[in-house]
Design a protein around this motif. Sequence first.
Motif, short mmCIF file in Angstrom:
data_model
loop_
_atom_site.label_atom_id
_atom_site.label_comp_id
_atom_site.label_asym_id
_atom_site.label_seq_id
_atom_site.Cartn_x
_atom_site.Cartn_y
_atom_site.Cartn_z
N GLN A 41 0.85 -1.19 0.00
CA GLN A 41 0.00 0.00 0.00
C GLN A 41 0.88 1.23 0.00
N VAL A 42 0.36 2.31 -0.58
CA VAL A 42 1.05 3.59 -0.63
C VAL A 42 0.08 4.65 -0.15
N GLU A 43 0.55 5.50 0.75
CA GLU A 43 -0.30 6.54 1.32
C GLU A 43 0.51 7.80 1.58
N SER A 58 7.99 -1.04 6.07
CA SER A 58 7.58 0.27 5.54
C SER A 58 8.80 1.14 5.27
N LYS A 59 8.60 2.06 4.34
CA LYS A 59 9.65 3.03 4.03
C LYS A 59 8.98 4.31 3.54
N GLU A 60 9.56 5.46 3.90
CA GLU A 60 9.02 6.74 3.47
C GLU A 60 9.87 7.35 2.37
N PHE A 61 9.20 8.11 1.50
CA PHE A 61 9.83 8.72 0.35
C PHE A 61 9.38 10.16 0.23
N ALA A 62 10.15 10.95 -0.50
CA ALA A 62 9.80 12.35 -0.73
C ALA A 62 8.45 12.44 -1.43
N TYR A 63 7.71 13.46 -1.12
CA TYR A 63 6.41 13.70 -1.73
C TYR A 63 6.63 14.48 -3.02
N SER A 64 7.09 13.76 -4.04
CA SER A 64 7.41 14.37 -5.33
C SER A 64 7.38 13.27 -6.39
N ASP A 65 7.47 13.69 -7.63
CA ASP A 65 7.55 12.70 -8.71
C ASP A 65 8.80 11.83 -8.55
N GLU A 66 9.91 12.45 -8.14
CA GLU A 66 11.14 11.69 -7.93
C GLU A 66 10.99 10.69 -6.79
N LEU A 93 9.01 7.75 -8.02
CA LEU A 93 9.85 6.84 -8.80
C LEU A 93 10.75 6.01 -7.90
N ALA A 94 11.30 6.61 -6.85
CA ALA A 94 12.14 5.87 -5.90
C ALA A 94 11.30 4.83 -5.16
N LEU A 95 10.08 5.18 -4.82
CA LEU A 95 9.16 4.24 -4.17
C LEU A 95 8.90 3.05 -5.09
N HIS A 96 8.64 3.32 -6.35
CA HIS A 96 8.41 2.26 -7.33
C HIS A 96 9.63 1.34 -7.42
N LEU A 115 9.76 -0.92 -4.38
CA LEU A 115 8.81 -2.03 -4.51
C LEU A 115 9.36 -3.12 -5.43
N CYS A 116 9.93 -2.71 -6.55
CA CYS A 116 10.50 -3.69 -7.49
C CYS A 116 11.67 -4.46 -6.84
N ASP A 117 12.54 -3.74 -6.16
CA ASP A 117 13.68 -4.38 -5.50
C ASP A 117 13.22 -5.31 -4.38
N SER A 118 12.18 -4.92 -3.67
CA SER A 118 11.67 -5.73 -2.56
C SER A 118 11.03 -7.02 -3.05
N TYR A 119 10.43 -6.95 -4.23
CA TYR A 119 9.80 -8.13 -4.78
C TYR A 119 10.85 -9.18 -5.09
#
Length: 81
Positions: free
Chosen positions: A27-29, A60-68, A71-74, A77-81
């Motif tokens: 989930q992402v929020e 869980s991990k937090e990321f900047a609230y931006s397009d960048e 992308l880092a969040l994405h 998720l890919c690396d965690s999979y």
Amino acid sequence: MWKNGFVIRNYDKGAVLKASFQGMRYQVERVVADEEKHLKATIWPEPFCFEKTADEKKESKEFAYSDEGLLALHQWLCDSY
């Protein structure tokens, strides 16, 4: 999909994205701490929903609230999979 911050703006409305991919649920929020917005992603194994999964099985991990940040969040998720 991420172009022009379209997805980022959806989180301003309080949307929580919940999904799964081949055994991994996530989930992402948007979270606000000290008046600063962040994106928070949480992953856990299937078969249960977030509420029915023990906290020790979640990461869980937090990321900047931006397009960048999105992308880092994405990538996380890919690396965690």
